[in-house]
Motif scaffolding. Structure first.
Motif, PDB file in Angstrom:
ATOM      1  N   PRO A 193      -3.121  -9.413   7.676  1.00  0.00           N
ATOM      2  CA  PRO A 193      -3.096  -8.966   6.278  1.00  0.00           C
ATOM      3  C   PRO A 193      -2.200  -7.689   6.077  1.00  0.00           C
ATOM      4  CG  PRO A 193      -5.352  -8.361   7.087  1.00  0.00           C
ATOM      5  CD  PRO A 193      -4.695  -9.174   8.252  1.00  0.00           C
ATOM      6  N   ALA A 194      -1.488  -7.918   5.158  1.00  0.00           N
ATOM      7  CA  ALA A 194      -0.757  -6.599   4.705  1.00  0.00           C
ATOM      8  C   ALA A 194      -1.564  -5.286   4.353  1.00  0.00           C
ATOM      9  CB  ALA A 194       0.355  -6.839   3.615  1.00  0.00           C
ATOM     10  N   ALA A 195      -2.555  -5.563   3.631  1.00  0.00           N
ATOM     11  CA  ALA A 195      -3.576  -4.372   3.597  1.00  0.00           C
ATOM     12  C   ALA A 195      -4.965  -4.518   4.534  1.00  0.00           C
ATOM     13  CB  ALA A 195      -3.870  -4.236   2.101  1.00  0.00           C
ATOM     14  N   PRO A 196      -4.970  -3.995   5.433  1.00  0.00           N
ATOM     15  CA  PRO A 196      -5.864  -4.202   6.390  1.00  0.00           C
ATOM     16  C   PRO A 196      -7.430  -3.740   5.915  1.00  0.00           C
ATOM     17  CG  PRO A 196      -4.746  -2.277   7.213  1.00  0.00           C
ATOM     18  CD  PRO A 196      -3.985  -2.830   6.054  1.00  0.00           C
ATOM     19  N   TYR A 197      -7.520  -2.839   4.989  1.00  0.00           N
ATOM     20  CA  TYR A 197      -8.699  -2.636   4.393  1.00  0.00           C
ATOM     21  C   TYR A 197      -8.373  -1.936   3.124  1.00  0.00           C
ATOM     22  CZ  TYR A 197      -7.431   2.444   4.984  1.00  0.00           C
ATOM     23  OH  TYR A 197      -6.723   3.596   4.982  1.00  0.00           O
ATOM     24  N   LEU A 198      -9.355  -2.268   2.051  1.00  0.00           N
ATOM     25  CA  LEU A 198      -9.356  -1.828   0.629  1.00  0.00           C
ATOM     26  C   LEU A 198     -10.459  -0.911   0.538  1.00  0.00           C
ATOM     27  CD1 LEU A 198      -9.050  -5.326  -1.282  1.00  0.00           C
ATOM     28  CD2 LEU A 198      -7.410  -3.654  -0.895  1.00  0.00           C
ATOM     29  N   GLU A 199     -10.244   0.138  -0.529  1.00  0.00           N
ATOM     30  CA  GLU A 199     -11.238   1.299  -0.755  1.00  0.00           C
ATOM     31  C   GLU A 199     -11.707   0.937  -2.368  1.00  0.00           C
ATOM     32  OE1 GLU A 199      -9.236   4.683   0.039  1.00  0.00           O
ATOM     33  OE2 GLU A 199      -9.632   4.752   2.146  1.00  0.00           O
ATOM     34  N   ARG A 200     -12.770   1.114  -2.441  1.00  0.00           N
ATOM     35  CA  ARG A 200     -13.280   0.976  -3.742  1.00  0.00           C
ATOM     36  C   ARG A 200     -14.503   1.965  -4.102  1.00  0.00           C
ATOM     37  NH1 ARG A 200      -9.477  -1.696  -4.230  1.00  0.00           N
ATOM     38  NH2 ARG A 200      -9.268  -4.081  -4.645  1.00  0.00           N
ATOM     39  N   TYR A 223      -1.777  -0.523  12.077  1.00  0.00           N
ATOM     40  CA  TYR A 223      -2.482  -0.190  10.602  1.00  0.00           C
ATOM     41  C   TYR A 223      -2.286   1.259  10.429  1.00  0.00           C
ATOM     42  CZ  TYR A 223      -4.354  -5.158  11.336  1.00  0.00           C
ATOM     43  OH  TYR A 223      -4.420  -6.536  11.587  1.00  0.00           O
ATOM     44  N   ALA A 224      -1.369   1.546   9.516  1.00  0.00           N
ATOM     45  CA  ALA A 224      -1.281   2.903   8.740  1.00  0.00           C
ATOM     46  C   ALA A 224      -1.305   2.611   7.310  1.00  0.00           C
ATOM     47  CB  ALA A 224       0.368   3.288   9.507  1.00  0.00           C
ATOM     48  N   GLY A 225      -2.684   2.488   6.841  1.00  0.00           N
ATOM     49  CA  GLY A 225      -2.459   2.353   5.430  1.00  0.00           C
ATOM     50  C   GLY A 225      -2.084   0.926   4.983  1.00  0.00           C
ATOM     51  N   ILE A 226      -1.042   0.258   5.467  1.00  0.00           N
ATOM     52  CA  ILE A 226      -0.764  -1.071   5.415  1.00  0.00           C
ATOM     53  C   ILE A 226      -0.242  -1.307   6.977  1.00  0.00           C
ATOM     54  CG2 ILE A 226       0.263  -0.833   3.030  1.00  0.00           C
ATOM     55  CD1 ILE A 226       2.838  -0.864   4.227  1.00  0.00           C
ATOM     56  N   LEU A 227       0.130  -2.727   7.034  1.00  0.00           N
ATOM     57  CA  LEU A 227       0.242  -3.224   8.423  1.00  0.00           C
ATOM     58  C   LEU A 227       1.831  -3.086   8.393  1.00  0.00           C
ATOM     59  CD1 LEU A 227      -0.437  -5.004  10.647  1.00  0.00           C
ATOM     60  CD2 LEU A 227       0.111  -6.886   9.600  1.00  0.00           C
ATOM     61  N   GLY A 268       7.618   2.437  20.473  1.00  0.00           N
ATOM     62  CA  GLY A 268       7.406   3.235  19.390  1.00  0.00           C
ATOM     63  C   GLY A 268       8.226   3.184  18.010  1.00  0.00           C
ATOM     64  N   VAL A 269       9.273   1.907  18.166  1.00  0.00           N
ATOM     65  CA  VAL A 269      10.050   1.563  16.983  1.00  0.00           C
ATOM     66  C   VAL A 269       9.473   0.897  15.920  1.00  0.00           C
ATOM     67  CG1 VAL A 269      12.275   0.462  16.476  1.00  0.00           C
ATOM     68  CG2 VAL A 269      12.369   1.650  18.578  1.00  0.00           C
ATOM     69  N   LYS A 270       9.358   1.332  14.757  1.00  0.00           N
ATOM     70  CA  LYS A 270       8.881   0.627  13.749  1.00  0.00           C
ATOM     71  C   LYS A 270       9.718  -0.257  13.064  1.00  0.00           C
ATOM     72  CE  LYS A 270       5.830   4.485  12.124  1.00  0.00           C
ATOM     73  NZ  LYS A 270       5.532   5.592  11.484  1.00  0.00           N
ATOM     74  N   GLY A 271       9.010  -1.622  12.944  1.00  0.00           N
ATOM     75  CA  GLY A 271       9.928  -2.557  12.557  1.00  0.00           C
ATOM     76  C   GLY A 271       9.900  -3.735  13.451  1.00  0.00           C
ATOM     77  N   LEU A 272      10.551  -4.977  13.110  1.00  0.00           N
ATOM     78  CA  LEU A 272      10.572  -6.010  13.778  1.00  0.00           C
ATOM     79  C   LEU A 272      11.721  -6.279  14.343  1.00  0.00           C
ATOM     80  CD1 LEU A 272       8.340  -8.309  14.700  1.00  0.00           C
ATOM     81  CD2 LEU A 272       9.038  -9.513  12.634  1.00  0.00           C
ATOM     82  N   PRO A 273      12.210  -5.859  15.527  1.00  0.00           N
ATOM     83  CA  PRO A 273      13.595  -6.359  15.951  1.00  0.00           C
ATOM     84  C   PRO A 273      13.723  -8.054  16.236  1.00  0.00           C
ATOM     85  CG  PRO A 273      12.635  -4.955  17.406  1.00  0.00           C
ATOM     86  CD  PRO A 273      11.520  -5.173  16.325  1.00  0.00           C
TER      87      PRO A 273
END
Length: 176
Positions: free
Chosen positions: A21-28, A152-156, A163-168
């Motif tokens: 899931p794009a948002a691994p958790y929700l805060e309410r 998981y850093a706020g979003i997926l 350590g490269v962010k992204g999907l090569p």
């Protein structure tokens, strides 16, 4: 094209939304005092066994969507292979054996209740159209030298072992 009538495409989308899931958790924030029933009792650190969670008005609540949708402990909900990415689980029956949390495929990926994502149908249509067109015209391969894992850093966020962010991806146009 009638994208809803493409079972393999939709099974892949559902399993991707379940597993990543794009948002691994929700805060309410609780708007009133309430009680959240638990499916089974849990033992607190104090040793007390509880079957529900009392929540006070104003208390922050974190809803762990990613954990709910893929945890091995939820075998009764998603099956013994809940920890495996397996789109075929969606081809026979509805694999979820519990209550629906969200508007699509029993998944909480678009939240649920009165706070459900207003654009979930549009997002789903976008996924269907873009994936169908991409798969029809291109082939995709991941790098074998630098595997990707979810962060998981706020979003997926996809991140490689280096350590490269992204999907090569290696992308090749399929000849017509």
């Amino acid at each position: 094209m009638e994208y809803d009538s493409m079972p393999l495409l939709n099974a892949f989308i559902k399993e991707t939304l379940r597993f990543y899931p794009a948002a691994p958790y929700l805060e309410r924030v609780a708007g009133e005092d309430l009680v959240i029933p638990l499916e089974s009792e849990i033992t607190m650190t104090s040793g007390e066994r509880i079957s529900h969670l009392p929540v006070k008005k104003g208390q922050f609540i974190a809803v762990a969507i990613a954990a709910y949708q893929r945890r091995v402990r939820l075998e009764a909900l998603w099956g013994a292979d809940a920890d495996q990415f397996k789109p075929s689980r969606w081809l026979e029956d509805d694999p979820c054996k519990g209550k629906a949390l969200g508007p699509y495929a029993h998944l909480a990926s678009f939240s649920g209740g009165y706070r459900v994502c207003a654009g979930w149908r549009f997002a789903l249509s976008e996924m269907q159209i873009i994936l169908a067109e991409l798969v029809l015209n291109f082939s995709f391969a991941l790098s074998k030298n630098d595997p990707v894992r979810p962060l998981y850093a706020g979003i997926l966020v996809p991140i490689t072992e280096k350590g490269v962010k992204g999907l090569p991806l290696f992308i090749e146009r399929i000849s017509e």
